[in-house]
Design an enzyme around this catalytic site. Structure first.
Site, PDB file in Angstrom:
ATOM      1  CB  SER A 228      -0.862  -0.002   1.264  1.00 18.43           C
ATOM      2  OG  SER A 228      -1.503   1.231   1.453  1.00 18.43           O
TER       3      SER A 228
ATOM      4  CE1 TYR B 296      -4.251  -2.377   4.968  1.00 22.23           C
ATOM      5  CE2 TYR B 296      -3.289  -0.285   4.295  1.00 22.23           C
ATOM      6  CZ  TYR B 296      -3.884  -1.487   3.963  1.00 22.23           C
ATOM      7  OH  TYR B 296      -4.104  -1.809   2.639  1.00 22.23           O
TER       8      TYR B 296
ATOM      9  CE  LYS C  82      -1.384  -3.992   3.155  1.00 16.36           C
ATOM     10  NZ  LYS C  82      -1.564  -5.253   2.431  1.00 16.36           N
TER      11      LYS C  82
HETATM   12  P1  NAD Z   1     -11.159  -7.019  -0.132  1.00 16.35           P
HETATM   13  O1  NAD Z   1     -11.545  -7.057   1.306  1.00 16.35           O
HETATM   14  O2  NAD Z   1     -12.102  -6.447  -1.121  1.00 16.35           O
HETATM   15  O3  NAD Z   1     -10.744  -8.467  -0.613  1.00 16.35           O
HETATM   16  C1  NAD Z   1      -9.897  -9.250   0.193  1.00 16.35           C
HETATM   17  C2  NAD Z   1      -9.971 -10.686  -0.241  1.00 16.35           C
HETATM   18  O4  NAD Z   1      -9.148 -11.435   0.653  1.00 16.35           O
HETATM   19  C3  NAD Z   1     -11.371 -11.303  -0.167  1.00 16.35           C
HETATM   20  O5  NAD Z   1     -11.591 -12.115  -1.306  1.00 16.35           O
HETATM   21  C4  NAD Z   1     -11.312 -12.152   1.100  1.00 16.35           C
HETATM   22  O6  NAD Z   1     -12.164 -13.271   1.054  1.00 16.35           O
HETATM   23  C5  NAD Z   1      -9.851 -12.576   1.075  1.00 16.35           C
HETATM   24  N1  NAD Z   1      -9.364 -13.008   2.378  1.00 16.35           N
HETATM   25  C6  NAD Z   1      -9.482 -12.361   3.562  1.00 16.35           C
HETATM   26  N2  NAD Z   1      -8.949 -13.101   4.545  1.00 16.35           N
HETATM   27  C7  NAD Z   1      -8.488 -14.240   3.958  1.00 16.35           C
HETATM   28  C8  NAD Z   1      -7.858 -15.407   4.446  1.00 16.35           C
HETATM   29  N3  NAD Z   1      -7.577 -15.563   5.743  1.00 16.35           N
HETATM   30  N4  NAD Z   1      -7.518 -16.379   3.556  1.00 16.35           N
HETATM   31  C9  NAD Z   1      -7.790 -16.238   2.254  1.00 16.35           C
HETATM   32  N5  NAD Z   1      -8.393 -15.158   1.734  1.00 16.35           N
HETATM   33  C10 NAD Z   1      -8.752 -14.187   2.585  1.00 16.35           C
HETATM   34  O7  NAD Z   1      -9.746  -6.238  -0.181  1.00 16.35           O
HETATM   35  P2  NAD Z   1      -9.050  -5.358  -1.345  1.00 16.35           P
HETATM   36  O8  NAD Z   1      -9.414  -3.940  -1.114  1.00 16.35           O
HETATM   37  O9  NAD Z   1      -9.264  -5.999  -2.673  1.00 16.35           O
HETATM   38  O10 NAD Z   1      -7.519  -5.489  -0.890  1.00 16.35           O
HETATM   39  C11 NAD Z   1      -6.649  -6.474  -1.413  1.00 16.35           C
HETATM   40  C12 NAD Z   1      -5.217  -6.143  -0.977  1.00 16.35           C
HETATM   41  O11 NAD Z   1      -4.835  -4.852  -1.445  1.00 16.35           O
HETATM   42  C13 NAD Z   1      -5.022  -6.118   0.551  1.00 16.35           C
HETATM   43  O12 NAD Z   1      -3.757  -6.658   0.870  1.00 16.35           O
HETATM   44  C14 NAD Z   1      -5.057  -4.627   0.863  1.00 16.35           C
HETATM   45  O13 NAD Z   1      -4.356  -4.313   2.048  1.00 16.35           O
HETATM   46  C15 NAD Z   1      -4.380  -4.065  -0.367  1.00 16.35           C
HETATM   47  N6  NAD Z   1      -4.696  -2.660  -0.615  1.00 16.35           N
HETATM   48  C16 NAD Z   1      -5.995  -2.270  -0.761  1.00 16.35           C
HETATM   49  C17 NAD Z   1      -6.270  -0.916  -0.979  1.00 16.35           C
HETATM   50  C18 NAD Z   1      -7.661  -0.411  -1.125  1.00 16.35           C
HETATM   51  O14 NAD Z   1      -7.836   0.821  -1.033  1.00 16.35           O
HETATM   52  N7  NAD Z   1      -8.654  -1.240  -1.361  1.00 16.35           N
HETATM   53  C19 NAD Z   1      -5.215   0.009  -1.043  1.00 16.35           C
HETATM   54  C20 NAD Z   1      -3.915  -0.432  -0.893  1.00 16.35           C
HETATM   55  C21 NAD Z   1      -3.673  -1.775  -0.679  1.00 16.35           C
END
Ligand code: NAD
Length: 254
Positions: free
Chosen positions: A146, A159, A163
């Protein structure tokens, strides 16, 4: 005159594993990797989500299988990798967030965020790398970090800890894995609209503050992140390891 060859983003013949692939960035990454020719293994905890996602990719002409796997269960992760050939590409994507001021953070919050975002990411990557090394498979590990792996954020002490930890982990993995032709990098997005962040954006003041900090003036979509993932997965990034690709609309530029 023979022109220099263009870079290749094609992934035909490669196996790609995406964790947390049932929705959000993971689902978009799985779809993009399949579109580029990879055989994609989607894993997440929810069978409905992951099987629906894999079916949608197959319906679109891609190659995909869905698997139920809780990535925080290290024993199950190791068994998963032992049961199949090594992947060429890992998108280490499953992650979560519990935004709150640091004085409200509990040990249960710490366990939930660090266990998934850092501990599980570590042992999934370790298991993938060991399998790749054992089979002599060169490839690419891509960890979803992130912008909060590069700068602090209000209410994001846990968080950010997870990260920033992932950033250090990826650099050290790059050093250990370079002799085997395995690359390790992170993708570091700004705020992307997904099921994880949608509840946060219900607060109009929060949304306006986020947009004001993203210099390009908009919140990201999962598709904004998949170009970076595809690049790092492909031979176009063959000399790229130990780095972080910020997809932050300029958030960290000043
Ligand atoms: P999301 O919550 O929409 O999706 C997360 C996915 O992870 C889901 O499919 C969930 O079922 C799965 N998951 C959760 N716990 C799990 C486990 N124990 N085992 C297997 N699967 C599991 O999240 P997102 O927004 O798509 O984020 C994905 C990644 O990107 C994360 O690492 C997040 O920190 C990072 N990220 C997101 C953003 C944002 O703004 N959305 C920004 C920067 C980084």
């Amino acid at each position: 005159m023979k022109l220099p060859p263009p870079p290749s983003f094609q992934l035909d013949g490669r196996r790609a594993l995406v964790t947390g692939a049932g929705r959000g960035i993971g689902l978009a990454a799985a779809a993009a990797l399949a579109e580029a020719g990879a055989e994609v293994w989607l894993v997440a905890r929810s069978a409905d989500e992951v099987e629906g996602a894999a079916q949608a990719i197959r319906d679109a002409g891609g190659r995909a299988e869905g698997y139920v796997l809780d990535v925080t269960d290290t024993g199950a992760v190791r068994a998963f990798f032992a049961a199949r050939p090594a992947p060429h590409i890992l998108v280490n994507n499953a992650g979560t967030n519990r935004p709150k001021p640091l004085w409200e953070v509990t040990e249960a919050d710490y366990a939930a965020v660090l266990d998934l975002n850092l501990r599980a990411a570590f042992f999934v990557a370790q298991a993938a790398a060991m399998r790749m090394r054992a089979e002599g498979v060169a490839g690419s590990l891509i960890h979803l970090s992130s912008q909060m792996g590069h700068v602090g954020g209000r209410n994001r002490s846990l968080y950010c800890a997870s990260k920033f930890g992932l950033e250090g982990m990826s650099k050290a993995f790059a050093l250990d894995l370079a002799p085997f032709g395995i690359r390790s990098n992170t993708v570091a997005p700004t705020f992307i609209e997904t099921p994880l962040t949608r509840p946060m954006f219900a607060d109009a003041a929060f949304r306006a503050d986020v947009v004001s900090r993203i210099k390009l003036g908009r919140i990201g979509n999962p598709e904004d992140v998949t170009g970076a993932i595809l690049y790092l997965a492909s031979d176009a990034a063959g000399l790229v390891t130990g780095t972080s690709l910020l997809v932050d609309g300029g958030w960290t530029a000043d």
